[in-house]
Design a protein around this motif. Structure first.
Motif, PDB file in Angstrom:
ATOM      1  N   ASP A   7       0.859  -1.187   0.000  1.00  0.00           N
ATOM      2  CA  ASP A   7       0.000   0.000   0.000  1.00  0.00           C
ATOM      3  C   ASP A   7       0.890   1.231   0.000  1.00  0.00           C
ATOM      4  N   MET A   9       0.765   5.326   0.180  1.00  0.00           N
ATOM      5  CA  MET A   9      -0.127   6.463   0.483  1.00  0.00           C
ATOM      6  C   MET A   9       0.680   7.754   0.537  1.00  0.00           C
ATOM      7  N   ARG A  38      -8.228  10.216   1.620  1.00  0.00           N
ATOM      8  CA  ARG A  38      -6.901  10.232   1.008  1.00  0.00           C
ATOM      9  C   ARG A  38      -6.815   9.077   0.011  1.00  0.00           C
ATOM     10  N   GLN A  39      -6.205   9.357  -1.119  1.00  0.00           N
ATOM     11  CA  GLN A  39      -6.115   8.330  -2.158  1.00  0.00           C
ATOM     12  C   GLN A  39      -4.671   7.922  -2.367  1.00  0.00           C
ATOM     13  N   GLY A  40      -4.454   6.632  -2.386  1.00  0.00           N
ATOM     14  CA  GLY A  40      -3.123   6.102  -2.655  1.00  0.00           C
ATOM     15  C   GLY A  40      -3.214   4.954  -3.634  1.00  0.00           C
ATOM     16  N   LYS A  41      -2.148   4.162  -3.668  1.00  0.00           N
ATOM     17  CA  LYS A  41      -2.094   3.055  -4.620  1.00  0.00           C
ATOM     18  C   LYS A  41      -1.962   1.737  -3.872  1.00  0.00           C
ATOM     19  N   ARG A  42      -2.458   0.700  -4.489  1.00  0.00           N
ATOM     20  CA  ARG A  42      -2.334  -0.637  -3.925  1.00  0.00           C
ATOM     21  C   ARG A  42      -1.734  -1.551  -4.994  1.00  0.00           C
ATOM     22  N   PHE A  43      -0.657  -2.214  -4.638  1.00  0.00           N
ATOM     23  CA  PHE A  43      -0.025  -3.156  -5.556  1.00  0.00           C
ATOM     24  C   PHE A  43      -0.177  -4.567  -5.003  1.00  0.00           C
ATOM     25  N   GLU A  44      -0.589  -5.489  -5.859  1.00  0.00           N
ATOM     26  CA  GLU A  44      -0.614  -6.890  -5.481  1.00  0.00           C
ATOM     27  C   GLU A  44       0.529  -7.577  -6.220  1.00  0.00           C
ATOM     28  N   VAL A  45       1.533  -7.988  -5.474  1.00  0.00           N
ATOM     29  CA  VAL A  45       2.731  -8.596  -6.056  1.00  0.00           C
ATOM     30  C   VAL A  45       2.686 -10.101  -5.800  1.00  0.00           C
ATOM     31  N   LEU A  67       7.883   1.449  -6.676  1.00  0.00           N
ATOM     32  CA  LEU A  67       6.430   1.583  -6.457  1.00  0.00           C
ATOM     33  C   LEU A  67       6.053   2.882  -5.769  1.00  0.00           C
ATOM     34  N   ARG A  78       2.407  -6.069   3.422  1.00  0.00           N
ATOM     35  CA  ARG A  78       1.883  -7.186   4.208  1.00  0.00           C
ATOM     36  C   ARG A  78       1.612  -8.389   3.305  1.00  0.00           C
TER      37      ARG A  78
END
Lengths: 85, 85
Positions: A7, A9, A38-45, A67, A78
């Motif tokens: 995540d 942010m 608040r807007q952020g990004k989420r990466f699924e690796v 990232l 996590r």
């Protein structure tokens, strides 16, 4: 196969125009009771094999160099239950 | 004050060019062992008062109408420990 979620942010002290735009749109759409967005990004690796400390360290380095922008963003890593096995 | 987190991710069957770009960059940066990357959005919505079922339903409607595009994205809502109280 396992999934590591990163995540990203914007830092609290950094202006977040995307979040502010959402916050401003909510009353117009009839939503109330929201004090901040608040807007952020989420990466699924998805990583091969088990999530060892080494893999997590590698993902942390990825998050720091590719990232996120450490000047204006923080990240959080996590492990999530993988799909399949 | 409580925080509700909305994760918005591209549907599995939808091409995710941002995730693919990250995936393609990783080997060039010396990272190996990653099989897939998908990139989505994370919203932190701060709401006044307690998170009741009503508030969650309202956030779900927000997610569906403003935060995500239901044609190509899925969303996931969860409550996170608030800051402060």
């Amino acid at each position: 196969m396992a999934r590591v979620v990163v995540d990203v942010m914007p830092k609290p002290e950094i202006l977040d125009p995307q979040g502010k735009a959402v916050l401003g749109a909510l009353p117009r759409l009839g939503f109330s009771g929201v004090t901040d967005v608040r807007q952020g990004k989420r990466f699924e690796v998805e990583v091969d094999g088990d999530v060892t400390d080494e893999v997590l360290a590698s993902v942390a380095q990825m998050a720091e160099t590719l990232l996120s922008n450490p000047v204006i963003e923080t990240f959080d890593i996590r492990v999530e239950g993988g799909e399949g096995e």
